[in-house]
Scaffold this active site. Structure first.
Site, mmCIF file in Angstrom:
data_model
loop_
_atom_site.group_PDB
_atom_site.id
_atom_site.type_symbol
_atom_site.label_atom_id
_atom_site.label_comp_id
_atom_site.label_asym_id
_atom_site.label_seq_id
_atom_site.Cartn_x
_atom_site.Cartn_y
_atom_site.Cartn_z
ATOM 1 N N ASN A 65 -0.465 4.603 -0.323
ATOM 2 C CA ASN A 65 -1.097 5.871 0.091
ATOM 3 C C ASN A 65 -1.754 5.792 1.466
ATOM 4 O OD1 ASN A 65 -3.196 4.256 -0.607
ATOM 5 N ND2 ASN A 65 -4.288 5.778 -1.827
ATOM 6 N N ASP B 216 -1.907 -1.342 -3.740
ATOM 7 C CA ASP B 216 -2.268 -0.641 -4.972
ATOM 8 C C ASP B 216 -1.218 -0.873 -6.066
ATOM 9 O OD1 ASP B 216 -0.210 1.192 -3.965
ATOM 10 O OD2 ASP B 216 -1.803 1.990 -2.670
ATOM 11 N N ASP C 232 -6.430 -11.351 -14.925
ATOM 12 C CA ASP C 232 -7.483 -12.294 -14.579
ATOM 13 C C ASP C 232 -8.725 -11.962 -15.407
ATOM 14 O OD1 ASP C 232 -9.043 -14.132 -12.938
ATOM 15 O OD2 ASP C 232 -7.548 -13.757 -11.377
ATOM 16 N N ASP D 289 0.856 -1.190 0.000
ATOM 17 C CA ASP D 289 0.000 0.000 0.000
ATOM 18 C C ASP D 289 0.894 1.242 0.000
ATOM 19 O OD1 ASP D 289 -1.917 1.966 0.482
ATOM 20 O OD2 ASP D 289 -1.993 1.545 2.645
ATOM 21 N N HIS E 250 -4.790 -17.297 -3.890
ATOM 22 C CA HIS E 250 -5.681 -16.464 -3.080
ATOM 23 C C HIS E 250 -6.926 -17.219 -2.603
ATOM 24 C CE1 HIS E 250 -7.403 -16.615 -6.990
ATOM 25 N NE2 HIS E 250 -8.515 -16.076 -6.532
ATOM 26 N N ASP E 251 -7.155 -18.425 -3.119
ATOM 27 C CA ASP E 251 -8.296 -19.237 -2.670
ATOM 28 C C ASP E 251 -7.859 -20.326 -1.701
ATOM 29 O OD1 ASP E 251 -10.089 -17.852 -4.278
ATOM 30 O OD2 ASP E 251 -9.796 -19.209 -5.975
ATOM 31 N N GLU F 87 -8.957 -21.719 -15.121
ATOM 32 C CA GLU F 87 -9.231 -22.302 -13.808
ATOM 33 C C GLU F 87 -10.494 -23.128 -13.958
ATOM 34 O OE1 GLU F 87 -10.655 -21.172 -9.300
ATOM 35 O OE2 GLU F 87 -11.472 -20.207 -11.056
ATOM 36 N N ASP G 71 -10.965 -17.194 -14.932
ATOM 37 C CA ASP G 71 -11.711 -17.582 -13.749
ATOM 38 C C ASP G 71 -12.838 -18.563 -14.101
ATOM 39 O OD1 ASP G 71 -12.043 -16.899 -10.906
ATOM 40 O OD2 ASP G 71 -14.003 -16.169 -11.530
ATOM 41 N N ASP H 213 -4.117 3.968 2.744
ATOM 42 C CA ASP H 213 -5.534 3.639 2.955
ATOM 43 C C ASP H 213 -5.727 2.175 3.376
ATOM 44 O OD1 ASP H 213 -5.051 2.300 0.616
ATOM 45 O OD2 ASP H 213 -6.738 3.153 -0.497
HETATM 46 C C1 GLC Z 1 -12.556 -18.244 -8.643
HETATM 47 C C2 GLC Z 1 -11.664 -17.275 -7.920
HETATM 48 C C3 GLC Z 1 -12.256 -16.964 -6.587
HETATM 49 C C4 GLC Z 1 -13.607 -16.338 -6.786
HETATM 50 C C5 GLC Z 1 -14.506 -17.193 -7.668
HETATM 51 C C6 GLC Z 1 -15.653 -16.388 -8.201
HETATM 52 O O1 GLC Z 1 -12.584 -19.490 -8.046
HETATM 53 O O2 GLC Z 1 -10.364 -17.754 -7.859
HETATM 54 O O3 GLC Z 1 -11.436 -16.130 -5.810
HETATM 55 O O4 GLC Z 1 -14.217 -16.128 -5.560
HETATM 56 O O5 GLC Z 1 -13.836 -17.718 -8.793
HETATM 57 O O6 GLC Z 1 -15.222 -15.475 -9.161
HETATM 58 CA CA CA Z 2 -3.555 2.007 -1.164
#
Ligand code: GLC
Ligand code: CA
Length: 599
Positions: free
Chosen positions: A68, A74, A143, A66, A373-374, A299, A245, A70
């Site tokens: 700035n 970013d 993505d 980050d 991230h999942d 994915e 996705d 907040d």
């Molecule tokens: C994919 C993404 C996940 C998201 C889901 C809906 O599995 O990786 O983070 O919540 O799709 O878009």
């Molecule tokens: Ca920021």
């Protein structure tokens, strides 16, 4: 007349000379690469591709840096860290969604596909960041969220105005007068119902994810064309590919028949992969992908045959798919990522990765990941996050990821061995998945303690806590209040400290990316599992043009033995996470070693 012919002749000669020089310099370049890379002649490797040889580093921008104050990472933060990213030795960066979004599902609910989320910055910030990556020869993959948009997207705002609105057909609707819509399940709906009533037009719309993520209607050619032109917009800017996705969901099982009585929420089996999915992806290839040198990763929670259909070269669809089979081990059949008290068996783990390797041995190309991230942090879920073993086990997992015949997708922070934060209270979570499942368990009168304990291991927010840059407040991530708590272990566990420590996970990752780059056997070599039934160790050979590498991984906190037919005293150690290596096949806790076998 003669004069014109002469000029044409002259131009032709000059052009021929230029092209001859170019060919010459190409060959010299290639030769250089070959000799510096290894003795393996690259021209003996069929079907070489840059995206097969790449190590992909995934950035979750919200938690990266980050600038700035907040509390939200970013694009300027990514730009600030370009030299760090370059220092990792990775080739491609994949960014989670950076587009305008109300963030119901952290950017996976897009309200404008051709604009930057305001918390992340501006298009100008994007251009500066992209140039920074290009200058460092790092490719950038974005993505593509094509299954659904945000309900705040202009298309949906229009679509719900009236049943005859020109955008109506961009989404899937069920009119109230036709009765209750047939059951379809939603991942993020508190009641699990994928149909949401829309009072203005007296109808229901479909949402496989939250009710703020209405599913787009790919049956509609206009919608598909909008998607293709949006993809071209990013490619023309210089973006090098897309991670797509939940791409298997784009085709729906129209006309939404009633599901058979046996249906018990297993959407994958009944309607998850719609009948036109390959037709749409092939059209996308013809219309867009074939026109650019880009990489594509779908994915998709699909089986091996369907995965192969997406990536077999002659079908002209995608380059790679990533599946969920490996990361799904160890959960109870109760669902909601409740952890199975009996855990998972290493033989099952080996079986999954070995089967998927075989699936792409002749056609297509494999992928491998343990964190994203999942997912929770890989060291907590697959290694050991205790003080004693965190570093060594995270290096072992990194060794696994970078020595498979597959493109590795490596998640930010795993190079530091970052571990799960393990929230105690539901109030600490920001993720819609955990929050809504908690509501469901509560409404059903289920075991909330079991749920919270399990989610200390399995929740997605564990993988989303901010990157720990240094030992200053908030791990140097932000001068404000971070959007999600920073793991309190940042004082010891941070990038700055690891950069200076020759033996840190960070420097181990750097050595491994360099080794993979220098050694095509690690990328293209045939994979053979050995000592298959061993519950403690994972061992395999990688073999290319007569060169043989042996990878030994101990997945346990105890000493373990591996059985091989090789004389290990004649092997050369290329890299390992301990200083020494015992040639009788005894491995120390979480030991990992890459050996070159003599012929
Ligand atoms: C994919 C993404 C996940 C998201 C889901 C809906 O599995 O990786 O983070 O919540 O799709 O878009
Ligand atoms: Ca920021």
């Amino acid at each position: 007349m003669f004069h014109r012919k002469f000029i044409i002749l002259l131009i032709t000669i000059v052009l021929l000379m230029i092209s001859a020089c170019q060919n010459l310099s190409n060959t010299t370049n290639k030769t250089n690469v070959n000799t510096t890379q290894s003795q393996t002649a690259s021209n003996e490797i069929p079907n070489r591709k840059w995206w097969k040889e790449a190590v992909v580093y995934q950035i979750y921008p919200r938690s990266f840096k980050d600038t700035n104050g907040d509390g939200v990472g970013d694009l300027k933060g990514i730009t600030e860290k370009l030299d760090y990213i370059k220092s990792l030795g990775i080739d491609v960066v994949w960014l989670n969604p950076i587009f305008s979004s109300p963030n119901d599902d952290m950017g996976y609910d897009i309200s404008d596909y051709q604009n930057i989320m305001k918390e992340f910055g501006t298009m100008e910030d994007f251009d500066v960041m992209l140039k920074g990556f290009k200058d460092r020869k790092i490719k950038v993959v974005l993505d593509l969220v094509a299954n659904h948009s945000s309900d705040e997207h202009k298309w949906f705002q229009e679509a719900k105005k009236s049943r005859d609105n020109p955008y109506r057909n961009y989404y899937h609707w069920w009119n109230e007068e036709d009765g209750k819509p047939p059951k379809r399940v939603s991942f993020f709906d508190p009641e699990g119902d994928a149909w949401q009533y829309e009072p203005n037009t007296k109808s229901y719309y479909l949402h496989y994810f939250s009710d703020k993520q209405p599913d787009l209607n790919w049956e509609n050619l206009k919608l598909r064309q909008e998607m293709y032109s949006m993809m071209k917009f990013w490619f023309d800017k210089g973006v090098d590919g897309f991670r797509m996705d939940v791409i298997h969901f784009i085709s729906k099982d129209l006309p939404f028949k009633e599901l058979p009585a046996e249906f018990n929420g297993d959407f994958g089996k009944y309607y998850g992969s719609g009948p036109k999915r390959h037709e749409y992806v092939q059209e996308m290839y013809r219309e867009v992908l074939s026109k650019y040198d880009v990489m594509t990763l779908g994915e998709a929670g699909v089986g091996m045959q369907d995965a192969l259909d997406y990536v077999a070269e002659e079908r002209k669809e995608l380059n790679m798919i990533y599946h969920y089979e490996g990361v799904s081990l160890g959960y109870s059949p109760k669902g909601k990522k409740i952890v199975d008290p009996n855990g998972w068996k290493l033989t099952d783990f080996k079986d999954v990765y070995t089967r998927w390797d075989k699936n792409f041995a002749e056609k297509g190309w494999n992928t491998v990941y343990l964190g994203n991230h999942d997912q929770p942090r890989m060291v907590t879920r697959w290694g050991n996050d205790s003080d004693e073993f965190r570093e060594v086990s995270s290096k072992m997992l990194t060794t696994f990821l970078l020595t498979q015949r597959a493109t590795p997708y490596y998640y930010q922070g795993d190079e530091l061995g970052m571990s799960n934060i393990k929230f105690d209270k539901i109030e600490d979570y920001k993720d819609i998945e955990t929050i809504n499942w908690y509501k469901q368990v509560k409404a059903e009168g289920g075991d909330l303690r079991e749920f919270l304990d399990s989610h200390k291991i399995s929740a997605r927010d564990n993988g989303r806590t901010p990157i720990q840059w240094d030992n200053t407040a908030n791990g140097g991530f932000s001068t404000g209040t971070p959007w999600l708590k920073v793991n309190s272990n940042y004082e010891k566990l941070n990038a700055n400290a690891q950069d200076k420590d020759e033996n840190s996970p960070l420097n181990y990752f750097r050595k491994l990316t360099a080794l993979r780059k220098a050694e095509p056997t690690l990328v293209y070599g045939k994979y053979t599992l050995i000592d298959k039934d061993n519950e403690n160790t994972y061992a395999y050979i990688r073999e290319l043009n007569g060169k043989k590498l042996l990878i030994l991984l101990n997945f346990k906190a105890t000493e373990s033995f591996v059985k091989t037919e090789f004389d290990l005293s004649k092997a050369r150690v290329l890299l390992g996470n301990y200083k020494d290596f015992s040639t009788d096949g005894k491995l120390k806790p979480y030991q990992a070693v890459i050996l070159e076998l003599s012929n």
